[in-house]
Design a protein around this motif. Structure first.
Motif, mmCIF file in Angstrom:
data_model
loop_
_atom_site.group_PDB
_atom_site.id
_atom_site.type_symbol
_atom_site.label_atom_id
_atom_site.label_comp_id
_atom_site.label_asym_id
_atom_site.label_seq_id
_atom_site.Cartn_x
_atom_site.Cartn_y
_atom_site.Cartn_z
ATOM 1 N N GLN A 23 0.848 -1.187 0.000
ATOM 2 C CA GLN A 23 0.000 0.000 0.000
ATOM 3 C C GLN A 23 0.884 1.237 0.000
ATOM 4 O OE1 GLN A 23 -2.750 -0.304 3.316
ATOM 5 N NE2 GLN A 23 -4.308 -1.203 2.011
ATOM 6 N N SER A 24 0.441 2.268 -0.717
ATOM 7 C CA SER A 24 1.199 3.518 -0.766
ATOM 8 C C SER A 24 1.112 4.214 0.582
ATOM 9 C CB SER A 24 0.632 4.419 -1.864
ATOM 10 O OG SER A 24 -0.665 4.854 -1.512
ATOM 11 N N GLN A 25 2.073 5.107 0.825
ATOM 12 C CA GLN A 25 2.097 5.873 2.067
ATOM 13 C C GLN A 25 0.813 6.675 2.240
ATOM 14 O OE1 GLN A 25 4.481 4.316 3.813
ATOM 15 N NE2 GLN A 25 5.257 6.269 4.565
ATOM 16 N N ALA A 26 0.251 7.134 1.122
ATOM 17 C CA ALA A 26 -0.966 7.959 1.184
ATOM 18 C C ALA A 26 -2.154 7.178 1.754
ATOM 19 C CB ALA A 26 -1.315 8.482 -0.207
ATOM 20 N N LEU A 27 -2.106 5.837 1.673
ATOM 21 C CA LEU A 27 -3.218 5.016 2.153
ATOM 22 C C LEU A 27 -2.966 4.421 3.545
ATOM 23 C CD1 LEU A 27 -4.133 3.087 -1.121
ATOM 24 C CD2 LEU A 27 -5.480 4.861 -0.009
ATOM 25 N N ASN A 70 -7.733 0.882 1.425
ATOM 26 C CA ASN A 70 -7.073 0.316 2.601
ATOM 27 C C ASN A 70 -8.033 -0.508 3.458
ATOM 28 O OD1 ASN A 70 -8.470 2.511 3.759
ATOM 29 N ND2 ASN A 70 -6.629 3.799 3.701
ATOM 30 N N ILE A 71 -9.330 -0.458 3.122
ATOM 31 C CA ILE A 71 -10.331 -1.298 3.776
ATOM 32 C C ILE A 71 -11.232 -1.894 2.694
ATOM 33 C CG2 ILE A 71 -12.295 -1.385 5.366
ATOM 34 C CD1 ILE A 71 -11.097 1.001 6.832
ATOM 35 N N LEU A 72 -11.475 -3.206 2.772
ATOM 36 C CA LEU A 72 -12.376 -3.860 1.832
ATOM 37 C C LEU A 72 -13.579 -4.417 2.575
ATOM 38 C CD1 LEU A 72 -9.926 -5.928 -0.428
ATOM 39 C CD2 LEU A 72 -10.688 -3.558 -0.708
ATOM 40 N N LEU A 73 -14.779 -4.161 2.045
ATOM 41 C CA LEU A 73 -16.005 -4.825 2.487
ATOM 42 C C LEU A 73 -16.397 -5.807 1.396
ATOM 43 C CD1 LEU A 73 -18.146 -1.840 3.870
ATOM 44 C CD2 LEU A 73 -16.461 -3.227 5.072
ATOM 45 N N MET A 74 -16.505 -7.080 1.736
ATOM 46 C CA MET A 74 -16.757 -8.118 0.730
ATOM 47 C C MET A 74 -17.981 -8.922 1.155
ATOM 48 S SD MET A 74 -12.759 -9.262 0.222
ATOM 49 C CE MET A 74 -12.858 -9.928 -1.434
ATOM 50 N N ASP A 75 -19.045 -8.843 0.347
ATOM 51 C CA ASP A 75 -20.311 -9.499 0.647
ATOM 52 C C ASP A 75 -20.392 -10.813 -0.132
ATOM 53 O OD1 ASP A 75 -22.870 -10.204 1.318
ATOM 54 O OD2 ASP A 75 -23.772 -8.267 0.825
ATOM 55 N N GLU A 76 -20.218 -11.926 0.561
ATOM 56 C CA GLU A 76 -20.241 -13.275 -0.039
ATOM 57 C C GLU A 76 -19.314 -13.364 -1.261
ATOM 58 O OE1 GLU A 76 -21.340 -15.914 1.134
ATOM 59 O OE2 GLU A 76 -23.003 -15.465 2.481
ATOM 60 N N PRO A 77 -18.013 -13.120 -1.084
ATOM 61 C CA PRO A 77 -17.111 -13.132 -2.242
ATOM 62 C C PRO A 77 -16.924 -14.500 -2.879
ATOM 63 C CG PRO A 77 -15.850 -12.987 -0.208
ATOM 64 C CD PRO A 77 -17.294 -12.825 0.166
ATOM 65 N N SER A 78 -17.238 -15.585 -2.133
ATOM 66 C CA SER A 78 -16.981 -16.925 -2.665
ATOM 67 C C SER A 78 -18.126 -17.480 -3.501
ATOM 68 C CB SER A 78 -16.676 -17.892 -1.516
ATOM 69 O OG SER A 78 -17.796 -18.031 -0.663
ATOM 70 N N ASN A 96 -3.150 -12.677 2.185
ATOM 71 C CA ASN A 96 -1.929 -11.891 1.935
ATOM 72 C C ASN A 96 -2.198 -10.409 1.748
ATOM 73 O OD1 ASN A 96 -0.468 -14.263 2.034
ATOM 74 N ND2 ASN A 96 -0.473 -14.575 -0.181
ATOM 75 N N TYR A 97 -3.454 -10.007 1.687
ATOM 76 C CA TYR A 97 -3.797 -8.604 1.423
ATOM 77 C C TYR A 97 -3.230 -7.709 2.523
ATOM 78 C CZ TYR A 97 -6.647 -4.494 0.382
ATOM 79 O OH TYR A 97 -7.071 -3.226 0.085
ATOM 80 N N ALA A 98 -2.683 -6.559 2.129
ATOM 81 C CA ALA A 98 -1.979 -5.682 3.069
ATOM 82 C C ALA A 98 -2.914 -4.857 3.944
ATOM 83 C CB ALA A 98 -1.035 -4.750 2.294
ATOM 84 N N GLY A 99 -4.167 -4.654 3.528
ATOM 85 C CA GLY A 99 -5.090 -3.812 4.273
ATOM 86 C C GLY A 99 -6.032 -4.607 5.165
ATOM 87 N N THR A 100 -7.138 -3.970 5.526
ATOM 88 C CA THR A 100 -8.152 -4.549 6.398
ATOM 89 C C THR A 100 -9.296 -5.106 5.550
ATOM 90 O OG1 THR A 100 -7.612 -2.868 8.052
ATOM 91 C CG2 THR A 100 -9.708 -4.036 8.325
ATOM 92 N N ILE A 101 -9.779 -6.295 5.897
ATOM 93 C CA ILE A 101 -10.910 -6.888 5.179
ATOM 94 C C ILE A 101 -12.010 -7.254 6.181
ATOM 95 C CG2 ILE A 101 -11.733 -8.777 3.723
ATOM 96 C CD1 ILE A 101 -9.006 -9.009 2.496
ATOM 97 N N PHE A 102 -13.228 -6.803 5.879
ATOM 98 C CA PHE A 102 -14.427 -7.174 6.639
ATOM 99 C C PHE A 102 -15.326 -7.888 5.643
ATOM 100 C CE2 PHE A 102 -18.064 -5.276 9.460
ATOM 101 C CZ PHE A 102 -18.172 -6.480 10.133
ATOM 102 N N PHE A 103 -15.570 -9.193 5.844
ATOM 103 C CA PHE A 103 -16.285 -9.949 4.813
ATOM 104 C C PHE A 103 -17.423 -10.776 5.398
ATOM 105 C CE2 PHE A 103 -12.992 -12.839 6.254
ATOM 106 C CZ PHE A 103 -13.489 -14.121 6.104
ATOM 107 N N PRO A 110 -10.244 -4.302 13.860
ATOM 108 C CA PRO A 110 -8.850 -3.906 14.054
ATOM 109 C C PRO A 110 -8.130 -3.637 12.726
ATOM 110 C CG PRO A 110 -9.379 -5.919 15.268
ATOM 111 C CD PRO A 110 -10.494 -5.676 14.301
ATOM 112 N N LEU A 111 -7.116 -2.804 12.791
ATOM 113 C CA LEU A 111 -6.312 -2.455 11.624
ATOM 114 C C LEU A 111 -5.633 -3.703 11.051
ATOM 115 C CD1 LEU A 111 -5.181 -0.126 9.878
ATOM 116 C CD2 LEU A 111 -3.286 0.036 11.500
ATOM 117 N N ARG A 112 -5.733 -3.854 9.734
ATOM 118 C CA ARG A 112 -5.110 -4.939 8.954
ATOM 119 C C ARG A 112 -5.640 -6.331 9.315
ATOM 120 N NH1 ARG A 112 -0.849 -1.369 9.391
ATOM 121 N NH2 ARG A 112 -0.077 -2.313 11.308
ATOM 122 N N ALA A 113 -6.734 -6.410 10.083
ATOM 123 C CA ALA A 113 -7.312 -7.713 10.419
ATOM 124 C C ALA A 113 -8.202 -8.210 9.287
ATOM 125 C CB ALA A 113 -8.120 -7.613 11.706
ATOM 126 N N LYS A 114 -8.429 -9.498 9.260
ATOM 127 C CA LYS A 114 -9.390 -10.126 8.363
ATOM 128 C C LYS A 114 -10.564 -10.578 9.238
ATOM 129 C CE LYS A 114 -6.120 -9.719 5.265
ATOM 130 N NZ LYS A 114 -5.074 -9.090 6.088
#
Length: 486
Positions: free
Chosen positions: A285-289, A428-436, A453-460, A320-324
């Motif tokens: 992730q870039s510094q800006a994010l 830097n944050i992903l919301l994923m609704d039933e991605p599978s 392996n994603y560098a940011g935070t994922i709430f799915f 939490p930050l960077r949590a899945k």
């Protein structure tokens, strides 16, 4: 052993590609089979051939029993079910098809199939819209079903619980593996490792023989050059020259014959295929994010109603930050509603000011159909073309697929492309609704690796037990209007 289906010469071609090329197939009353393979491999087509809905000209299919079919949702023709007790256990309490959710329609299809007196059940993604409770109920019903099962599913937990044999459909052919899906994966990994050893031995032997060929030819060339030099020196001594020529010619011939024999041995080695490469991508992730807030999303005492229905009652959570973080719960519990509240930054939800949120919601993406695949992914993306290609390849896109227009992609391909675009986007944050949902199993396993392996935070949101187990650091579950950490 009661034979239910015997099929021969199943040949089916589509746009110049062999979709099905099966010499013989048999299904017995005791069979409990999971049918797996990539998107477009022909799994649904094979079910329809065995059921008689598609009849390729050369095929001979003998059906010696009656079968129920649970099709994918868009193919369903919903009818009334007389087994009201079963419907009640499946959570279907009305028959107004127009007002049913996808989960309720799926439950009704299952009720229809289970209420029929049949020798076997064929099912195409039966758990796709079921919550965990519905899936567990279906597992219980199928475990006690006395007939044959042939099931297409991307739910690895479901397959492990229900089937004891896997049919892998690849390049039109069926390969059989004994055991559940986890057993199949172990066998595939053993095959891959064995193939890697064989390929390494093949390369080493081929290189050795090629070096030997080159050496023999060099030796023959030296003998030839030496003979020419000796011929000039001894040109006046005809007897000696002739004797030397005979000896030299014989030596050259042996060396050239040895080189040819080795070339034949190289040809006899054949062509051993290299094992499939396991592709990896290093997310950054870039510094800006960069986020510094340890909890970039917090929900505090949130309450939500739809008419008379109370979804949340003073519910709280923190991401939490960077949590899945996984969100589970029954159909209609309010999971997607919670995501919409986060996106709309509704009262009670605190979001870091620097948060850049990407959202995956199926069937809701706006796009230009004339765009190319690569052009589509490169929008709002800081990754190099080679990195994008690596992610797309891991999700099952070939080099020719990458050059396609969006307009020619299948529904499953476009879902995979949306997921790749989201993971590579400036978020830097992903919301994923039933991605599978609707992914084939290889793509699902690739998605799992990418999410971990994603560098940011994922709430799915997910009903996929294996995906939750393998990816989530934290699991929240909806229970009686509360959001409870499991």
């Amino acid at each position: 052993m009661e034979l239910l289906i015997k099929a021969k010469d199943i040949r089916l071609e589509y746009t110049g590609r062999d979709v099905l090329d099966i010499d013989e197939l048999e299904l017995y009353a005791y069979d409990r089979i999971g049918l797996v393979g990539g998107n477009g491999a022909g799994k649904s087509t094979l079910l329809k051939v065995l059921l008689g809905e598609i009849a390729p000209p050369s095929s001979k299919v003998s059906r010696l029993g009656q079968f129920a079919y649970i099709p994918q949702l868009e193919e369903a023709v919903l009818q009334e079910v007389n087994d009201h007790a079963l419907m009640g256990r499946l959570g279907v309490d009305r028959l107004e098809v127009q007002t049913m959710s996808d989960g309720e329609e799926t439950r009704l299809k299952i009720a229809q199939a289970l209420s029929e007196q049949v020798h076997g059940i064929f099912a195409d993604e039966p758990t796709c819209h079921l919550d965990r409770e519905g899936t567990d109920f279906l597992i219980g019903q199928l475990k006690y079903f006395p007939g044959a099962l042939l099931i297409i599913s991307h739910d690895r937990y479901f397959l492990d619980e229900v089937v004891d044999k896997i049919w892998e459909l690849k390049d039109g052919k069926i390969t059989e593996y004994w055991g559940g899906y986890s057993d199949y994966l172990r066998q595939k990994e053993e095959e891959r490792q064995q193939q890697a050893v064989q390929y390494a031995q093949f390369i080493a032997e081929r290189n050795r023989l090629e070096r030997s060929v080159e050496e023999k030819r060099k030796q023959a060339l030296k003998v030839d050059q030496k003979a020419k030099g000796a011929a000039k020196k001894n040109s006046s001594e005809s007897g000696g020259r002739l004797a030397h020529q005979k000896s030299t010619g014989s030596k050259q011939k042996k060396l050239y014959n040895a080189a040819k024999n080795m070339e034949h041995r190289i040809a006899a080695l054949g062509d051993v295929q290299a094992p499939e490469t396991i592709r990896t991508i290093r997310f950054r992730q870039s510094q800006a994010l960069t986020l510094h807030n340890p909890y970039p999303i917090i929900g505090t005492d949130i309450t939500k109603r739809f008419g008379e229905q109370l979804l949340f009652d003073n519910a709280s959570f923190q991401i939490p930050l960077r949590a899945k973080v996984a969100l589970t719960g029954g159909n209609g519990a309010g999971k997607t509603t919670l995501f919409q509240m986060i996106l709309n930054r509704e009262p009670g939800i605190s979001i870091s000011p620097k948060a850049e949120i990407g959202y995956f919601a199926q069937n809701s993406y706006k796009y230009n159909r004339n765009q190319g695949v690569m052009e589509f992914v490169q929008e709002e993306c800081d990754y190099q073309v080679s990195e994008i290609r690596s992610v797309l390849a891991s999700m099952g896109f070939s080099q020719s697929d990458v050059r396609k227009k969006l307009s020619v992609l299948s529904g499953g391909e476009f879902i995979k492309l949306q997921l790749a675009k989201l993971l590579l986007g400036r978020y830097n944050i992903l919301l994923m609704d039933e991605p599978s949902n609707f992914l084939d199993l290889p793509s699902l396993e690739a998605l799992e690796t990418l999410m971990k392996n994603y560098a940011g935070t994922i709430f799915f949101i997910s009903h996929d037990k294996r995906l939750v187990e393998n990816v989530a650091d934290i699991v929240y579950d909806f229970r009686e209007g509360k959001i409870v950490e499991v």
